[in-house]
Design an enzyme around this catalytic site. Structure first.
Site, PDB file in Angstrom:
ATOM      1  N   TYR A 146      36.367 -64.244 -21.493  1.00  0.00           N
ATOM      2  CA  TYR A 146      35.739 -63.578 -22.634  1.00  0.00           C
ATOM      3  C   TYR A 146      35.123 -62.214 -22.317  1.00  0.00           C
ATOM      4  CZ  TYR A 146      36.362 -67.429 -25.876  1.00  0.00           C
ATOM      5  OH  TYR A 146      36.920 -68.355 -26.726  1.00  0.00           O
ATOM      6  N   LYS A 197      41.145 -75.606 -13.980  1.00  0.00           N
ATOM      7  CA  LYS A 197      42.588 -75.535 -13.733  1.00  0.00           C
ATOM      8  C   LYS A 197      42.754 -74.935 -12.337  1.00  0.00           C
ATOM      9  CE  LYS A 197      46.785 -76.021 -15.338  1.00  0.00           C
ATOM     10  NZ  LYS A 197      47.423 -77.332 -15.537  1.00  0.00           N
ATOM     11  N   ASP A 230      44.006 -79.998 -18.622  1.00  0.00           N
ATOM     12  CA  ASP A 230      45.097 -80.552 -19.446  1.00  0.00           C
ATOM     13  C   ASP A 230      44.998 -82.076 -19.497  1.00  0.00           C
ATOM     14  OD1 ASP A 230      45.696 -80.494 -16.709  1.00  0.00           O
ATOM     15  OD2 ASP A 230      47.798 -79.908 -16.974  1.00  0.00           O
ATOM     16  N   ASP A 254      35.868 -73.653 -25.352  1.00  0.00           N
ATOM     17  CA  ASP A 254      36.206 -73.317 -26.741  1.00  0.00           C
ATOM     18  C   ASP A 254      37.251 -74.295 -27.270  1.00  0.00           C
ATOM     19  OD1 ASP A 254      36.390 -71.773 -29.132  1.00  0.00           O
ATOM     20  OD2 ASP A 254      38.189 -70.815 -28.330  1.00  0.00           O
ATOM     21  N   ASP A 258      36.968 -77.849 -30.105  1.00  0.00           N
ATOM     22  CA  ASP A 258      37.690 -78.113 -31.352  1.00  0.00           C
ATOM     23  C   ASP A 258      38.339 -79.505 -31.317  1.00  0.00           C
ATOM     24  OD1 ASP A 258      37.003 -75.520 -32.236  1.00  0.00           O
ATOM     25  OD2 ASP A 258      38.951 -75.231 -33.191  1.00  0.00           O
TER      26      ASP A 258
HETATM   27  C1  IPM Z   1      33.741 -70.289 -31.229  1.00  0.00           C
HETATM   28  C2  IPM Z   1      34.704 -69.241 -31.725  1.00  0.00           C
HETATM   29  C3  IPM Z   1      34.496 -67.934 -30.993  1.00  0.00           C
HETATM   30  C4  IPM Z   1      34.837 -68.184 -29.534  1.00  0.00           C
HETATM   31  C5  IPM Z   1      35.282 -66.713 -31.503  1.00  0.00           C
HETATM   32  C6  IPM Z   1      35.074 -66.462 -32.968  1.00  0.00           C
HETATM   33  C7  IPM Z   1      34.933 -65.472 -30.737  1.00  0.00           C
HETATM   34  O1  IPM Z   1      36.013 -69.703 -31.655  1.00  0.00           O
HETATM   35  O2  IPM Z   1      32.519 -70.048 -31.243  1.00  0.00           O
HETATM   36  O3  IPM Z   1      34.174 -71.382 -30.857  1.00  0.00           O
HETATM   37  O4  IPM Z   1      36.017 -68.115 -29.145  1.00  0.00           O
HETATM   38  O5  IPM Z   1      33.899 -68.432 -28.781  1.00  0.00           O
HETATM   39 MN    MN Z   2      36.141 -71.833 -31.145  1.00  0.00          MN
END
Ligand code: IPM
Ligand code: MN
Ligand code: NAD
Length: 364
Positions: A146, A197, A230, A254, A258
Site C-alpha cells: 500500500y 506468502k 492461500d 484486506d 472480505d
Molecule cells: C478497505 C478498502 C481499502 C483498502 C481501499 C478503499 C483503499 O478496501 O478498507 O478494506 O484496500 O484498504
Molecule cells: Mn477492502
C-alpha cells in the site's frame, strides 16, 4: 508529535467523514446511534462533520485541506468514516489522500477487523453455529503493497513496464505481530495464526517469518501457528472455528477480511478499527461506497454502527459499546434488517430501530 492521549481530552471530538456513495447513507445512521448513546450515557462527545469526499474534490479541486491529517491528529479523539469511491474519480485520488493518508499520517498500524457470526442463519456455510465464526484479523496497515512506491516506464507502449514495490520493515512487522499477541493474551484467545506468502516473497515475508519466530517465544501460553495465505483462505471457508486471531500484512488482510465478512453475513455487517494505541483512531465499515446502491435505502448500516461500537469501546465507553453491539445482535436475530440480510427495512429504518433501542437501554 502528539504527546497527549487524545482520548483523555474533554470533550472528545469526533470527525465524521461520510465520504461517497452509501458511505453517506450508512454514516447518517451510525451518527444517529452514536448520538443516542451519547445522550443516554451523557458522554462527552462532540461530532464535527467534515466534507472531504469525491463531491468536495470535484467541486473544489481539494481532497483535504493542507494540514488536514495533522488537524485530525491534534484536535480529534477519533474519526468516523463512511466509505470512499466514486466513478467520477477513477484514480481514487481522494481516497488515497484521505483514507490512506489518515492510516499512514496518523500511523494507524493496527487494522482491527473482528469477524463474528451474530446469528447462525446469516452464515453461508453449512452447519456452522455462532461460536464457529469468531475471530479477529490484525491487518498491518501502514506498509506492504500500500505504500505507493513504483512507477511506469514506457507507459502506454507495447513494451510498457510497471513496478509496484512492497515495503516491510522490522519495526512495522514486529509491532503488528506483537499487537495481535497482546490482544490474544488480554482477551483469553488461545490460537494465533500468522499468514504470509514467504514461500514466494522470500525477502519481505521472510522478514515476517523471522520476526514471528522471535515474538511468539514471548507468548508461550498462546498456540502460535503459521499458514501460507492461500491455504488459510481455504481453511477460513472450510473450518472457520479453527481461528481465534489472524495476523497478516496489509494486502492479505484486506482480502481475508472480505472473506471474513462473507462468513458473518456479508459486507453489510463487517466493522473495523484503525488503531495506534494512545492516538487518534479511525473507525469504518469494511465495505466500500457501492455507488449503485447510494440513496436507495438498501445499504445496510450495521457495519458502520458496529464500527461505532468499536469507537465507543476505544474511547473508554465500554457500557455504551456493549449496548450498541447488543442492539445490533437483537436486530439481526429479530430480522429487523435490510434486504441483504433477508429483511424488509430501509437503511434509515434500521438506524431508527437501533437508535431507539440504545436510547431505551438501562444506563448501567
Ligand atoms: C478497505 C478498502 C481499502 C483498502 C481501499 C478503499 C483503499 O478496501 O478498507 O478494506 O484496500 O484498504
Ligand atoms: Mn477492502
Ligand atoms: P463495495 O464494498 O462498495 O460493494 C460490493 C458489494 O457488496 C455491493 O455491490 C453490495 O452488493 C455489497 N455491499 C457492500 N456494502 C454493503 C452494505 N452496507 N449493505 C448492503 N450491501 C453491501 O465494493 P466495490 O463495489 O468493490 O467498490 C465500490 C467502491 O468502493 C470502489 O470505488 C472501491 O474502491 C471503494 N471501496 C472503498 C472502501 C473504503 O472506503 N473503505 C472499501 C472498499 C471499497
Amino acid at each position: 508529535m502528539n504527546t497527549i492521549d487524545p482520548r483523555h481530552r474533554r470533550p472528545q471530538r469526533i470527525a465524521v467523514l461520510a465520504g461517497d456513495g452509501i458511505g453517506r447513507d450508512v454514516t447518517a445512521e451510525a451518527v444517529k446511534v452514536l448520538a443516542a448513546a451519547g445522550e443516554r450515557w451523557a458522554l462527552p462527545l462532540e461530532l464535527v462533520a467534515l466534507p472531504w469526499s469525491a463531491e468536495h474534490y470535484l467541486a473544489t479541486g481539494e481532497t483535504l485541506p493542507p494540514g488536514g491529517i495533522a488537524t485530525l491528529r491534534d484536535e480529534y479523539a477519533a474519526v468516523l468514516v463512511g466509505a470512499f469511491g466514486d466513478p467520477r474519480v477513477p484514480d481514487m485520488r481522494h481516497a488515497a489522500e484521505i483514507l490512506l493518508g489518515a492510516r499512514f499520517g496518523l500511523d494507524l498500524y493496527i487494522n482491527f477487523r473482528p469477524c463474528r457470526l451474530y446469528d447462525a442463519r446469516l452464515c453461508p456455510l453449512k452447519g456452522k453455529r455462532e461460536r464457529d465464526v469468531d475471530f479477529v484479523i490484525f491487518r498491518e496497515n501502514t506498509e506492504g503493497a500500500y505504500v505507493g512506491l513504483g512507477g511506469n516506464f514506457k507507459k502506454g507502449m507495447p513494451d510498457e513496464v510497471a513496478v509496484q514495490e512492497e515495503v516491510h520493515t522490522r519495526k512495522g512487522v514486529e509491532r503488528i505481530v506483537r499487537a495481535a499477541f497482546d490482544w490474544a493474551r488480554a482477551h483469553g484467545r488461545r490460537r494465533l495464526c500468522m499468514a504470509d506468502k514467504s514461500n514466494v516473497m522470500r525477502f519481505g515475508h521472510g522478514l515476517w517469518q523471522r520476526v514471528f519466530a522471535a515474538v511468539r517465544e514471548e507468548y508461550p501460553e498462546i498456540e502460535a501457528s503459521h499458514m501460507f495465505v492461500d491455504a488459510l483462505a481455504m481453511q477460513l471457508v472450510r473450518a472457520p472455528e479453527r481461528f481465534d486471531v489472524i495476523v497478516t500484512d496489509n494486502m492479505f488482510g484486506d482480502i481475508l477480511s472480505d472473506i471474513g465478512a462473507a462468513l458473518q453475513g456479508g459486507l453489510g455487517v463487517a466493522a473495523s478499527a484503525n488503531l495506534h494505541p494512545g492516538r487518534t483512531s479511525l473507525f469504518e465499515p469494511v465495505h466500500g461506497s457501492a455507488p449503485k446502491y447510494a440513496g436507495t435505502g438498501l445499504a445496510n448500516p450495521v457495519a458502520a454502527i458496529l464500527s461505532v461500537a468499536l469507537m465507543l469501546e476505544t474511547l473508554g465507553h465500554e457500557t455504551a459499546a456493549r449496548v450498541v453491539e447488543g442492539a445490533v445482535v437483537q436486530s439481526l436475530r429479530k430480522g429487523r434488517t435490510t434486504p441483504d440480510l433477508g429483511g424488509t427495512l430501509t437503511t434509515s429504518e434500521v438506524g431508527d430501530w437501533l437508535a431507539r433501542r440504545v436510547a431505551a437501554a438501562p444506563v448501567s
